[in-house]
Design a protein around this motif. Structure first.
Motif, PDB file in Angstrom:
ATOM      1  N   ASP A  49       0.830  -1.194   0.000  1.00  0.00           N
ATOM      2  CA  ASP A  49       0.000   0.000   0.000  1.00  0.00           C
ATOM      3  C   ASP A  49       0.867   1.247   0.000  1.00  0.00           C
ATOM      4  OD1 ASP A  49       0.926  -0.691   2.413  1.00  0.00           O
ATOM      5  OD2 ASP A  49      -0.749   0.122   3.557  1.00  0.00           O
ATOM      6  N   THR A  50       0.335   2.332  -0.514  1.00  0.00           N
ATOM      7  CA  THR A  50       1.115   3.561  -0.608  1.00  0.00           C
ATOM      8  C   THR A  50       0.361   4.692   0.073  1.00  0.00           C
ATOM      9  OG1 THR A  50       0.098   3.969  -2.736  1.00  0.00           O
ATOM     10  CG2 THR A  50       2.289   3.020  -2.761  1.00  0.00           C
ATOM     11  N   LEU A  51       1.137   5.645   0.506  1.00  0.00           N
ATOM     12  CA  LEU A  51       0.577   6.869   1.067  1.00  0.00           C
ATOM     13  C   LEU A  51       0.238   7.772  -0.117  1.00  0.00           C
ATOM     14  CD1 LEU A  51       0.318   8.591   3.710  1.00  0.00           C
ATOM     15  CD2 LEU A  51       2.584   9.432   3.181  1.00  0.00           C
ATOM     16  N   ASN A  52      -0.977   8.285  -0.137  1.00  0.00           N
ATOM     17  CA  ASN A  52      -1.384   9.114  -1.276  1.00  0.00           C
ATOM     18  C   ASN A  52      -1.129  10.585  -0.953  1.00  0.00           C
ATOM     19  OD1 ASN A  52      -2.556  10.235  -3.460  1.00  0.00           O
ATOM     20  ND2 ASN A  52      -4.609   9.465  -3.087  1.00  0.00           N
ATOM     21  N   PRO A  53      -0.172  11.213  -1.634  1.00  0.00           N
ATOM     22  CA  PRO A  53       0.163  12.602  -1.284  1.00  0.00           C
ATOM     23  C   PRO A  53      -0.964  13.574  -1.603  1.00  0.00           C
ATOM     24  CG  PRO A  53       1.362  11.898  -3.228  1.00  0.00           C
ATOM     25  CD  PRO A  53       0.661  10.691  -2.711  1.00  0.00           C
ATOM     26  N   VAL A  54      -1.855  13.198  -2.550  1.00  0.00           N
ATOM     27  CA  VAL A  54      -2.955  14.108  -2.889  1.00  0.00           C
ATOM     28  C   VAL A  54      -3.864  14.277  -1.675  1.00  0.00           C
ATOM     29  CG1 VAL A  54      -4.843  14.496  -4.478  1.00  0.00           C
ATOM     30  CG2 VAL A  54      -2.795  13.342  -5.260  1.00  0.00           C
ATOM     31  N   ALA A  55      -4.112  13.170  -0.961  1.00  0.00           N
ATOM     32  CA  ALA A  55      -4.946  13.282   0.230  1.00  0.00           C
ATOM     33  C   ALA A  55      -4.149  13.887   1.384  1.00  0.00           C
ATOM     34  CB  ALA A  55      -5.462  11.900   0.621  1.00  0.00           C
ATOM     35  N   SER A  57      -2.131  16.230   1.208  1.00  0.00           N
ATOM     36  CA  SER A  57      -2.019  17.685   1.059  1.00  0.00           C
ATOM     37  C   SER A  57      -3.107  18.421   1.834  1.00  0.00           C
ATOM     38  CB  SER A  57      -2.047  18.066  -0.418  1.00  0.00           C
ATOM     39  OG  SER A  57      -3.290  17.730  -0.978  1.00  0.00           O
ATOM     40  N   PRO A  62       2.914  17.938   0.983  1.00  0.00           N
ATOM     41  CA  PRO A  62       3.744  16.779   0.604  1.00  0.00           C
ATOM     42  C   PRO A  62       5.160  17.165   0.190  1.00  0.00           C
ATOM     43  CG  PRO A  62       1.607  16.682  -0.464  1.00  0.00           C
ATOM     44  CD  PRO A  62       1.703  18.038   0.154  1.00  0.00           C
TER      45      PRO A  62
END
Lengths: 186, 492
Positions: A49-55, A57, A62
């Motif tokens: 799983d990855t951390l979503n930088p869009v969320a 922000s 980010p």
């Protein structure tokens, strides 16, 4: 409510804390919103799983985020110790996949103390280390009040310097702050 | 003019430098041309002899050329690479003499005074040059004369060699264009009937000077050696490497670090002089038994401060096997980058560089590429809305915007049971029974057809934000073209 969240939540500096539960990543993201300067997120490279930088922000910029991808937990801990001791990065988030023993936990505490930085371990449930300053459990709650809510229950389940307690909190993206709400009466 | 040793100059002209360079990489046995976009039209930049035989020429429109010669093969030209290639040839030419300069965009000029006998005389040297260039696949025309102007004229108009003092005789029959003149001047001279250099030499100088300015007479004098013309060789690139021999072999970490400190001081002086910073350093430790151990240090930013670089070597040096001792140390910069002196400012905070040092130190343990930064990307596809870049080689980017709420955690789509186009009332995800309390959507995201992506084979996706009674806030999607329900993320 036992006492004020403000005395506990901007996590005590120069210490290493732990958080578990389904919303642990959200807890770390909100903690990074309060940190000044860059923050380092250490995770093992195989994790899917990855951390979503869009969320992200919504909470923290980010551009301040650095990610270290390591091969195994030994490397993660070595990188964490190096970063905590250096003091150039005020907040270090470590994703832990197996329980830390007392020696490893204590080394992280000493490094954080030397560098005057804060460490935050994201641990699987029930894998806490005795050396942690505080341990939190974060879980999402259904909010009957409104859509697009970020209602969560944060429970402090270990505290070396105080009592335990729980709070229902919500991230206020517009005001960029954490709101404590009274628990829904049931 | 002195009577001792005469200057002898070789001028090399590479008439097809660009196409030769391109064909060296991938040979083509057909008419071939390089094209360059000039003034909004694709024109031929350089071409091979076969294409010339078909009647094509430089500056021709590529569309016209294709009409003349349908089997024409073409590639885009790259003048910057050609320029770099000419510099490579310039360095190669120093095998003949130390004094080599660059002549225009496609030529070299060599001052071979006193060097020809090393190659068996001038004829032997020219023969050697021709052979080597032919073997490398480069067309070259070479002229040898007493002056730079005369050598240039011979290379371009009558390839060959003019013996010492024969320049005048060799140049007289050549056209006036061989004097490196502007095209306008050449045309004007031909209108006056002065077609050959001999005609020009015989004409009265004063009217020529009044009519055409000092440039014409200067070129004429340079060609005949009445006026000196120098050759400027290229400056040698700075060398960033220092070494130290030791009278007694050493083996302790502290001793090696003390040696490295001395080397680093000298190296950083050179770097400061050239306003450069080291990006990759290599410390070679030669042992008594002839073996060598290398410690490579990749830095997160260009640096030239010895006090900051030295501690970064500690981890690498501690892993060295000294054997019976180390008796020679060599420190070199494998990759240098320009690092100009910066203006100090009272408004901007001083950059301490602590973060770069930390990244370097972590990088020696886990690899510099594993410390990453996320940069925004222009895509609606959630997993392509950001790109991952190595932190040491990128600057943080801004401009993050979420037009609609996005999950904080993204994972590979996990299938769940469900039918219909609305989210299922009850479903199991990761062995948890969940009940939908609120569903917001759909948000339709279409695959980017211009990129092949295995994960988007199922076609369109209708995304829903599903809030469950159990608390979890999940990002579900439905694929209407290929019915199925999946979970792809979890919100804050």
């Amino acid at each position: 409510m036992p006492h004020d969240l403000n005395r506990l939540f901007p996590l005590r500096p120069a210490r290493v804390h732990e958080v578990c539960g389904p919303s642990a990543m959200s807890f770390a993201a909100i903690a990074s919103a309060r940190a000044q300067g860059d923050f380092l997120w250490i995770r093992e490279g195989w994790q899917p799983d990855t951390l979503n930088p869009v969320a992200l922000s919504e909470m923290a910029d980010p551009a301040r985020l650095l990610i270290a991808r390591t091969a195994n937990q030994i490397e993660s801990l070595a990188v964490a110790e190096e970063a905590l001791r250096d003091g150039a990065i005020p907040l270090v988030v470590i994703e832990v996949t197996r329980p830390l023993d007392l020696r490893e936990g204590r080394r992280l505490q000493l490094a954080a103390k030397n560098g005057q930085t804060t460490g935050l371990c994201l641990i699987p449930e029930g894998m806490g280390s005795n050396a942690a300053e505080t341990r939190w459990h974060a879980a999402p709650l259904f909010d009957p009040g409104g859509a697009d809510s970020t209602l969560m229950r944060w429970e402090i389940i270990k505290n070396k310097t105080g009592t335990l307690g729980f709070w229902d909190v919500r991230w206020n993206a517009a005001a960029h702050r954490l709101d404590v709400v009274s628990p829904a009466g049931e | 003019m002195f009577d001792g040793m005469r200057r002898r100059i070789v001028s090399m002209w590479f008439p097809r430098l660009a196409s030769d360079r391109s064909l060296r990489g991938r040979p083509v046995d057909a008419p071939f041309a390089l094209t360059l976009k000039e003034e909004n039209a694709n024109r031929i930049y350089c071409l091979n002899p076969q294409a010339e035989k078909q009647g094509l020429h430089r500056g021709m429109n590529v569309a016209d050329a294709r009409a003349f010669c349908p089997e024409l093969e073409s590639r885009p030209a790259s003048p910057a690479d050609d320029r770099a290639f000419l510099h490579v040839l310039c360095r190669w030419a120093t095998r003949y003499c130390p004094w080599v300069g660059i002549e225009g965009a496609d030529g070299l000029v060599l001052d071979i005074t006193g060097a020809a006998h090393l190659f068996g005389g001038e004829a032997g040297m020219l023969c050697d040059m021709r052979q080597r260039l032919a073997r490398a696949g480069i067309t070259a025309r070479i002229g040898l004369a007493d002056t730079r102007g005369a050598a240039w004229a011979l290379a371009h108009f009558a390839e060959g060699r003019a013996g010492p003092g024969d320049a005048v005789a060799a140049l007289r029959p050549l056209p006036v264009a061989a004097l490196r003149l502007e095209e306008k001047t050449v045309t004007a001279l031909e209108r006056l009937g002065l077609r050959r250099i001999g005609d020009l030499e015989d004409a009265a100088r004063a009217p020529l000077g009044r009519r055409f300015g000092p440039d014409l007479l200067m070129r004429l004098d340079q060609a005949f050696g009445r006026r000196a013309e120098q050759i400027s060789p290229l400056r040698a690139p700075p060398h960033y490497g220092v070494r130290m021999g030791l009278p007694e072999p050493i083996g302790l970490c502290d001793d090696v670090m003390a040696g490295a400190a001395r080397l680093l001081d000298r190296l950083c002086e050179t770097l400061t002089r050239h306003e450069a910073g080291a990006r990759v350093l290599c410390l070679t430790l030669r042992r008594v038994d002839g073996q060598a151990q290398q410690v490579e240090l990749r830095l997160a930013a260009p640096m030239r401060d010895p006090a900051r670089i030295l501690p970064l070597f500690e981890r690498g040096v501690s892993g060295v096997d000294a054997g019976f001792g180390i008796d020679q140390m060599r420190l070199s910069v494998t990759r240098a980058e320009p690092l100009p002196v910066e203006q100090m400012s009272h408004s901007a905070p001083a950059r301490s560089g602590r973060l770069e040092d930390l990244i370097t130190r972590i990088g020696t343990r886990i690899g510099l590429d594993n410390i990453q930064r996320l940069l925004p990307a222009d895509s609606h596809i959630p997993e392509r809305a950001f790109i991952v870049a190595a932190a040491a080689f990128s600057r943080p980017g801004g401009g993050w915007a979420a037009p609609r709420p996005r999950p904080l955690r993204l994972f590979a789509p996990e299938p769940i049971a469900g039918t219909g186009s609305r989210p299922p009332e009850r479903f199991r995800w990761r062995r948890m029974p969940l009940t939908t309390a609120r569903a917001i959507g759909p948000e339709r995201i279409a695959p980017e057809w211009w990129l092949e992506d295995e994960n988007w084979r199922a076609g369109l996706r209708d995304y829903w934000r599903v809030e469950t009674r159990q608390g979890r806030r999940l990002w579900l999607f439905h694929t209407p073209q290929n019915p199925g329900w999946f979970v792809q993320g979890e919100f804050v």
